[in-house]
Design a protein around this motif. Structure first.
Motif, mmCIF file in Angstrom:
data_model
loop_
_atom_site.group_PDB
_atom_site.id
_atom_site.type_symbol
_atom_site.label_atom_id
_atom_site.label_comp_id
_atom_site.label_asym_id
_atom_site.label_seq_id
_atom_site.Cartn_x
_atom_site.Cartn_y
_atom_site.Cartn_z
ATOM 1 N N ARG A 174 12.961 4.634 20.803
ATOM 2 C CA ARG A 174 13.533 4.095 19.563
ATOM 3 C C ARG A 174 12.898 2.759 19.207
ATOM 4 N NH1 ARG A 174 18.140 7.106 18.315
ATOM 5 N NH2 ARG A 174 19.062 8.045 20.164
ATOM 6 N N HIS B 222 10.894 -12.417 11.511
ATOM 7 C CA HIS B 222 12.236 -12.330 10.940
ATOM 8 C C HIS B 222 12.616 -10.848 10.753
ATOM 9 C CE1 HIS B 222 15.493 -14.248 8.790
ATOM 10 N NE2 HIS B 222 15.381 -13.336 7.845
ATOM 11 N N GLN B 223 11.675 -10.072 10.202
ATOM 12 C CA GLN B 223 11.900 -8.637 10.021
ATOM 13 C C GLN B 223 12.048 -7.918 11.358
ATOM 14 O OE1 GLN B 223 11.960 -5.848 7.548
ATOM 15 N NE2 GLN B 223 13.115 -7.565 6.780
ATOM 16 N N ASN C 238 15.523 -8.594 12.719
ATOM 17 C CA ASN C 238 16.589 -7.947 11.948
ATOM 18 C C ASN C 238 16.544 -6.424 12.043
ATOM 19 O OD1 ASN C 238 17.801 -10.279 11.100
ATOM 20 N ND2 ASN C 238 16.510 -10.457 9.285
ATOM 21 N N GLN C 239 15.355 -5.857 12.053
ATOM 22 C CA GLN C 239 15.259 -4.399 12.131
ATOM 23 C C GLN C 239 15.635 -3.909 13.535
ATOM 24 O OE1 GLN C 239 15.044 -2.537 9.611
ATOM 25 N NE2 GLN C 239 13.976 -3.649 8.007
ATOM 26 N N LYS D 145 19.302 -3.766 14.372
ATOM 27 C CA LYS D 145 20.081 -2.690 13.763
ATOM 28 C C LYS D 145 20.180 -1.462 14.657
ATOM 29 C CE LYS D 145 18.211 -2.251 9.534
ATOM 30 N NZ LYS D 145 18.142 -1.696 8.170
ATOM 31 N N LEU D 146 19.252 -1.312 15.613
ATOM 32 C CA LEU D 146 19.332 -0.147 16.499
ATOM 33 C C LEU D 146 20.636 -0.211 17.275
ATOM 34 C CD1 LEU D 146 15.654 -0.029 17.850
ATOM 35 C CD2 LEU D 146 16.700 1.481 16.154
ATOM 36 N N ILE D 147 21.340 0.919 17.287
ATOM 37 C CA ILE D 147 22.668 0.945 17.901
ATOM 38 C C ILE D 147 22.588 0.622 19.396
ATOM 39 C CG2 ILE D 147 24.751 2.371 18.212
ATOM 40 C CD1 ILE D 147 23.990 2.025 15.234
ATOM 41 N N VAL E 80 20.591 -1.410 20.830
ATOM 42 C CA VAL E 80 20.164 -2.784 21.098
ATOM 43 C C VAL E 80 21.382 -3.695 21.047
ATOM 44 C CG1 VAL E 80 18.870 -4.741 20.161
ATOM 45 C CG2 VAL E 80 17.812 -2.474 20.288
ATOM 46 N N HIS F 207 18.881 9.072 4.391
ATOM 47 C CA HIS F 207 18.661 7.811 5.104
ATOM 48 C C HIS F 207 18.199 6.708 4.168
ATOM 49 C CE1 HIS F 207 16.315 5.144 7.961
ATOM 50 N NE2 HIS F 207 17.511 5.191 8.510
ATOM 51 N N LYS G 239 20.147 6.848 11.177
ATOM 52 C CA LYS G 239 20.713 5.554 11.557
ATOM 53 C C LYS G 239 20.881 5.525 13.072
ATOM 54 C CE LYS G 239 24.564 2.433 10.638
ATOM 55 N NZ LYS G 239 25.803 2.211 9.879
ATOM 56 N N HIS G 240 21.276 6.680 13.628
ATOM 57 C CA HIS G 240 21.369 6.807 15.082
ATOM 58 C C HIS G 240 21.371 8.294 15.407
ATOM 59 C CE1 HIS G 240 21.920 5.361 19.085
ATOM 60 N NE2 HIS G 240 23.103 5.885 19.260
ATOM 61 N N ILE H 152 29.643 5.290 13.019
ATOM 62 C CA ILE H 152 28.349 4.671 12.710
ATOM 63 C C ILE H 152 27.892 5.090 11.310
ATOM 64 C CG2 ILE H 152 25.896 4.660 13.334
ATOM 65 C CD1 ILE H 152 26.862 4.922 16.298
ATOM 66 N N ARG I 71 25.798 -0.679 6.786
ATOM 67 C CA ARG I 71 24.917 0.060 5.876
ATOM 68 C C ARG I 71 24.966 1.510 6.313
ATOM 69 N NH1 ARG I 71 18.684 -1.007 4.098
ATOM 70 N NH2 ARG I 71 18.542 0.770 2.709
ATOM 71 N N TYR J 41 26.674 -2.373 18.371
ATOM 72 C CA TYR J 41 26.929 -2.108 16.949
ATOM 73 C C TYR J 41 28.191 -2.835 16.553
ATOM 74 C CZ TYR J 41 27.550 0.544 12.595
ATOM 75 O OH TYR J 41 27.699 0.917 11.281
ATOM 76 N N ASP K 44 23.163 -5.456 4.802
ATOM 77 C CA ASP K 44 22.117 -5.293 5.810
ATOM 78 C C ASP K 44 21.220 -6.529 5.809
ATOM 79 O OD1 ASP K 44 20.040 -4.593 7.436
ATOM 80 O OD2 ASP K 44 19.446 -2.805 6.311
ATOM 81 N N LYS K 45 21.341 -7.309 6.874
ATOM 82 C CA LYS K 45 20.592 -8.561 6.969
ATOM 83 C C LYS K 45 19.086 -8.333 6.864
ATOM 84 C CE LYS K 45 20.697 -10.764 10.970
ATOM 85 N NZ LYS K 45 21.056 -11.604 12.127
ATOM 86 N N ALA K 46 18.630 -7.171 7.340
ATOM 87 C CA ALA K 46 17.193 -6.895 7.351
ATOM 88 C C ALA K 46 16.626 -6.727 5.942
ATOM 89 C CB ALA K 46 16.899 -5.648 8.186
ATOM 90 N N GLU K 47 17.483 -6.507 4.944
ATOM 91 C CA GLU K 47 16.994 -6.366 3.576
ATOM 92 C C GLU K 47 16.643 -7.711 2.953
ATOM 93 O OE1 GLU K 47 15.956 -3.954 1.908
ATOM 94 O OE2 GLU K 47 16.543 -2.420 3.330
#
Lengths: 163, 569
Positions: free
Chosen positions: A20, A60-61, A64-65, A68-70, A72, B98, B135-136, B156, B161, B191, B312-315
């Motif tokens: 992942r 930064h990306q 943040n990305q 988001k992995l469950i 992690v 997705h 997402k998972h 989840i 998001r 999560y 979503d912080k990554a956005e």
């Protein structure tokens, strides 16, 4: 400006977690210089150390990305603070008996050890930061390097910082 | 629903655990296709009378139907298929959900555990293949993990998001028995949903609003996902800030509202694109600065500071540098900001926008000889008062729908925005109709896309799903044709759809009523007839091949560099 960054990722010890994380780096176009994984101090969790190249925006990306992995649980950039970073290398060198003492002295200077001796080769085991290992390899090259195996960098923050 | 009979701690097989878990999650219907590895579960479907199953005619139809159901209702869509090709046929649908943040739970059977990794019949590593588009995902090795996994998968999929979660279960795991225990709570240390909001971030944005002369709210699909349409309306009204809505944000802010400017982007209106380009503070409310919205990103909103509200912080800062990040659920953020925001002196700015709207309205060359597709969409709007659920396929008709069917309420436009998946229009309408049995659901398709899923008419026929299936037939792949006309000097490569079936006969072959119109009089007449039909109906509108979507911002250009009509070619 692109820099090397050392990132520590605490993950659930589930099958496929390495896939992942590496797939996410690949898909988002993030670079992986090296990756190490092993059990952490917390039961059921592993720690990955990834060395990656990127500018501030990319880092930064990455953070943040990956966050988001469950699977992690935590991610931090170790290289923003003082850290201890080490890798281990096993270097198999051609070594006729007459050359052995010279190579062993060289290894000693680097606090490397001899992990194996055969009739015509030696295995030098060295632990250190990446620069030290590269220097060792450079000095051993004239003797004839047969094989190099490196672990990639693992790292830990200095002081009592938990991560 | 009384769930006591489901919670009973009986010793039951994994397949029944799976069924009970779905029922306990409140699932009322699932979309699927059986096969060898999922047979244990289909035996439970046979025995149960609480969960409705809709048999698609292709797995991709099943997942798009689940997707349409989820988009139209806000509930989690569920899709169940077998291993191997059953599972791989879902991949396009998973990617579609997705990228548009649609909550789905996808259950795939797999070969027995002992056969995994042996290249067994119909074995595919679907978890590995779908990692980048879920997402998972879970691979369930132990019957004791099924209930917990399903619980987690729903949690989840439908929080933060939102997105699709895949659960892959080997056949022998659904056959094994164990004592059913429904977990009381989920525990996912990796999560954590942020329920709080960062108040100083919002205060900074509110302070900036006080300085702005040309503020614009850019509302995206996040408004729908957060169920925040009312909050957005109140915020816009109290502050006096004009609103543009992204393609997937259409309906999140009512188009008849005086503060609504239009849809910006590649096929956006003049006023909406100019409002962004002239803005000095652009506030994204659950929009992700997709490239079809920004077009040339380096020249996007050149005078504006960017504020970005996103769950979503990554956005934040992913595509466009952001001055005022606000991380959090759009509804919570707006609720916090609402009492604090003051009325801004935007009257002059609104006048400028109103001038753009009246000087450069959407326009097309109407005709009395042939049917114009834009006129057809206007007909659909006029006769349904804009109150239908509309699903679209992908292509020109999709943007004519966005332009000429002004949406008035959230979730009423259902379309594949991010992935642009052809074949989405019909099955997603089936799902939307099943989720809203009494509503009028219209599926607008081109003659290309409908042929990627026309087999799903069988589902409409057998279950009497009263979708109005519209086919805008221009006998070409129109969007590709348009791109080849403009960017490839009219070298039309492989766009001719000659050989398509007679769509009226095709519908009738499925037992669905079929109608056709080739001019305005026929169109008015057959459409009224279609609306009066109680069951499903297909209506073909025959339109010219050469009609293009305008305005269009050519690739590489900035938003204000639009071509407004044919006359500017």
């Amino acid at each position: 400006m692109n820099h090397h960054h050392t990132v520590a990722i605490l993950v659930n010890d589930h099958p496929g977690v390495l896939q992942r994380v590496s797939a996410l780096f690949n898909r988002r176009g993030f670079n992986i210089d090296s990756i190490t994984v092993g059990p952490s101090e917390q039961p059921g969790m592993s720690r990955m150390i990834i060395v990656t190249l990127g500018d501030d925006r990319i880092m930064h990306q990455v953070i943040n990305q990956v966050e988001k992995l469950i699977d992690v649980v935590n991610i931090s950039i170790l290289s923003e603070e003082p850290l201890v970073a080490r890798e281990l290398a096993l270097i198999k060198v051609e070594a006729e008996p007459v050359k052995r003492p010279e190579i062993m002295t060289l290894a000693e200077t680097f606090r490397a050890t001899i992990a194996d001796v055969s009739s015509d080769s030696l295995v030098v085991q060295i632990v250190g930061d990446t620069e030290k290992i590269e220097a060792m390899i450079e000095l051993l090259t004239p003797y004839g390097i047969l094989q190099i195996c490196r672990t990639g960098v693992t790292a830990i923050a200095r002081g009592r910082k938990p991560f | 629903m009384n769930t006591s009979h489901l919670l009973s701690q009986d010793r039951i097989p994994g397949s029944e655990i799976l069924l009970r878990s779905l029922l306990l999650e409140g699932v009322e219907c699932i979309f699927g296709y059986p096969g060898g590895s999922i047979l244990n579960f289909y035996d439970e479907i046979y025995k149960n009378n609480e969960l409705r199953h809709y048999l698609a005619r292709h797995e991709q139809g099943a997942i798009h139907a689940a997707d349409g159901y989820a988009r139209a209702t806000g509930k989690v869509g569920v899709c169940v298929v077998t291993s191997g090709p059953g599972a791989t046929n879902l991949i396009t649908g998973i990617a579609t959900a997705h990228i548009d943040s649609v909550p789905l739970v996808i259950i795939t059977g797999n070969v027995p555990l002992s056969m995994i990794g042996t290249d067994a019949f119909q074995e595919a590593d679907i978890v590995g293949m779908t990692m980048p588009v879920t997402k998972h995902s879970y691979f369930v090795r132990d019957v004791n993990d099924i209930a917990r996994t399903i619980r987690e998968a729903f949690y989840i999929a439908n929080t933060g998001r939102k997105g699709p979660v895949l659960v892959d279960i080997p056949k022998d795991v659904t056959a094994k028995e164990t004592t059913f225990v429904w977990p009381e709570a989920v525990s996912l240390p990796g999560y954590q949903i942020r329920r709080d909001i960062d108040e100083p971030q919002i205060d900074d944005l509110l302070a900036a609003l006080g300085q702005a002369k040309h503020p614009v709210l850019l509302a995206g699909a996040g408004v729908m996902h957060a169920d925040a349409s009312n909050e957005l309306i109140k915020f816009a009204e109290k502050s006096g800030i004009p609103v543009v809505t992204t393609f997937l944000g259409l309906g999140g802010f009512p188009s008849q509202h005086p503060l609504w400017v239009g849809m910006p982007g590649m096929h956006g209106s003049y006023a909406a694109n100019m409002a962004i380009q002239q803005s000095d503070l652009l506030i994204s409310v659950g929009a992700r600065f997709d490239d079809r919205l920004t077009m040339n990103a380096s020249r996007f909103a050149p005078h504006a500071e960017i504020a970005h509200i996103d769950v979503d912080k990554a956005e934040i800062g992913k595509n466009i540098p952001t001055r005022y990040p606000v991380i959090g659920d759009v509804k919570h953020v707006l609720n916090y900001a609402l009492p604090k925001v003051s009325s801004l002196p935007t009257a002059t700015w609104l006048e400028t926008i109103a001038e753009w709207k009246s000087s450069h309205p959407l326009r097309y060359q109407d005709s009395e000889e042939v049917l114009k597709p834009q006129w057809v969409i206007e007909l659909l709007h006029r006769t349904t008062k804009g109150e239908a659920f509309i699903t679209t396929d992908v292509g020109q008709h999709q943007f004519w729908t966005a332009q000429y069917y002004p949406f008035t309420r959230p979730r009423s436009l259902i379309s594949s925005g991010g992935m642009g998946t052809m074949g989405f229009g019909l099955p997603s309408a089936i799902g939307a109709q099943i989720g809203n049995p009494d509503a009028l659901v219209i599926s607008i398709n081109g003659d290309g896309g409908i042929q990627m899923s026309s087999h799903e008419l069988a589902v409409c026929a057998i279950h009497h799903i009263p979708v109005k299936v519209v086919v805008i037939n221009n006998e070409v792949l129109g969007m590709v044709r348009q791109l080849q006309e403009v960017a490839f000097e009219e070298r039309y490569s492989e766009i001719d759809l000659s050989g398509s079936p007679d769509f009226v006969k095709l519908a009738e072959a499925y037992g669905v009523k079929g109608l056709r119109a080739t001019n305005k009089t026929e169109a008015e007449q057959v459409w009224q007839e279609a609306l009066a039909v109680k069951g499903p109906v297909l209506v073909e509108f025959v339109v010219p091949s050469s009609e293009n979507v305008y305005p269009v911002v050519p690739g590489g250009k900035a938003l204000h560099e639009m071509m407004l009509g044919d006359d500017e070619k």
